[in-house]
Design a protein around this motif. Sequence first.
Motif, PDB file in Angstrom:
ATOM      1  N   ARG A  77       0.920  -1.358   0.155  1.00  0.00           N
ATOM      2  CA  ARG A  77       0.046  -0.068  -0.174  1.00  0.00           C
ATOM      3  C   ARG A  77       0.898   1.377  -0.002  1.00  0.00           C
ATOM      4  N   LEU A  78       1.989   1.205   0.633  1.00  0.00           N
ATOM      5  CA  LEU A  78       2.969   2.484   0.695  1.00  0.00           C
ATOM      6  C   LEU A  78       3.487   2.373  -0.589  1.00  0.00           C
ATOM      7  N   LEU A  79       3.916   1.365  -1.309  1.00  0.00           N
ATOM      8  CA  LEU A  79       4.409   1.620  -2.646  1.00  0.00           C
ATOM      9  C   LEU A  79       3.181   2.260  -3.630  1.00  0.00           C
ATOM     10  N   GLN A  80       2.015   1.575  -3.624  1.00  0.00           N
ATOM     11  CA  GLN A  80       1.019   2.423  -4.319  1.00  0.00           C
ATOM     12  C   GLN A  80       0.711   3.661  -4.215  1.00  0.00           C
ATOM     13  N   HIS A  81       0.716   4.113  -2.809  1.00  0.00           N
ATOM     14  CA  HIS A  81       0.512   5.601  -2.727  1.00  0.00           C
ATOM     15  C   HIS A  81       1.497   6.530  -3.285  1.00  0.00           C
ATOM     16  N   VAL A  82       2.817   6.151  -3.065  1.00  0.00           N
ATOM     17  CA  VAL A  82       3.831   6.701  -3.855  1.00  0.00           C
ATOM     18  C   VAL A  82       3.734   6.958  -5.138  1.00  0.00           C
ATOM     19  N   GLN A  83       3.213   5.626  -5.905  1.00  0.00           N
ATOM     20  CA  GLN A  83       3.129   5.661  -7.034  1.00  0.00           C
ATOM     21  C   GLN A  83       1.951   6.499  -7.740  1.00  0.00           C
ATOM     22  N   ALA A  84       1.031   6.564  -6.875  1.00  0.00           N
ATOM     23  CA  ALA A  84      -0.365   7.359  -7.183  1.00  0.00           C
ATOM     24  C   ALA A  84       0.286   9.095  -7.106  1.00  0.00           C
ATOM     25  N   VAL A  85       1.057   9.483  -6.123  1.00  0.00           N
ATOM     26  CA  VAL A  85       1.569  10.706  -6.158  1.00  0.00           C
ATOM     27  C   VAL A  85       2.269  11.001  -7.271  1.00  0.00           C
ATOM     28  N   ALA A  86       3.225  10.337  -7.524  1.00  0.00           N
ATOM     29  CA  ALA A  86       4.156  10.262  -8.937  1.00  0.00           C
ATOM     30  C   ALA A  86       3.113  10.343 -10.190  1.00  0.00           C
ATOM     31  N   ASP A  87       2.095   9.427 -10.458  1.00  0.00           N
ATOM     32  CA  ASP A  87       1.192   9.425 -11.306  1.00  0.00           C
ATOM     33  C   ASP A  87       0.334  10.930 -11.617  1.00  0.00           C
ATOM     34  N   GLY A  88      -0.032  11.372 -10.452  1.00  0.00           N
ATOM     35  CA  GLY A  88      -0.902  12.848 -10.223  1.00  0.00           C
ATOM     36  C   GLY A  88      -0.009  13.919 -10.721  1.00  0.00           C
TER      37      GLY A  88
END
Length: 279
Positions: A77-88
Amino acid sequence: MLSWGGLTDGEWAVLEPLLPRSNRRCGRWRDHRQVINGVIHRLSTGCQWRRLSDRFGPWQTIHKRQALWSADGTWKRLLQHVQAVADGAGDIDWNINVDSTSIRAHQHAAGAPANPPPALPGASKGGPQRSVHMACSCSWRTLSPVVAAGQRAGCTQFEPVMDKIRVPRLGAGRPRRLPDSVGADKAYSNSLIRSYLRRRGIRHSIPEKSDSRTACRRRGSDGGRPPSFDQARHKVRNTAERAINKIKQFRAVATRDDKRRYVYLGTVTTAALFVWLRS
């Protein structure tokens, strides 16, 4: 080996809101930041858990926290959150590449309890090994790691790797699961993979094997049209190999000491998380 110090204030500000607030067993956690710094140190050096410095707290606490967060998906979940911030922020290139690598299993990786099954490293000509398969962005960052037995070919894990891509949206909307295009080497050149990508409408750049080309020519018009291949797109496929090399800079990833597969997958996921945080 990369030089990975403790969490910076900026990195801690990203992770802190997403960490568990209470422990169901005793009601309180030891300081998360102190424990994560111990995890980073062990990732970088590959040392035994018992050799961790006392400044990180009891080694048993750090080991149990790493295993627990690997099992319950906290690291994921932490990895996906960091990816979501980068994608945003538009910081993910969705022309991804897929590749795999073999990881030597240390003798300490043996001896896990047999109940439940420990998913031991697979047997191969080189001895006990584990394979890591991953999809990577063109900025050398891992999108979805998968751990399998050492004798598993990369093409057999292509669909699990693609199915694990899941980057949440910061606002409303479903997580993004489909890339714009996929690049891979000849090891992934087979009809099953091409059919999988065609059903999902994903463009790909995978070179065709010479024996496949010969077989199609031999069949004449029944052999169908040769698959399309973008030479310019294929030139950036080496970013997957660079991403793998970046992950294997962590000694705890380069040599598997973890006995159970889900714990080692958590180790790989944690390494990918810190690469995202510091890239």
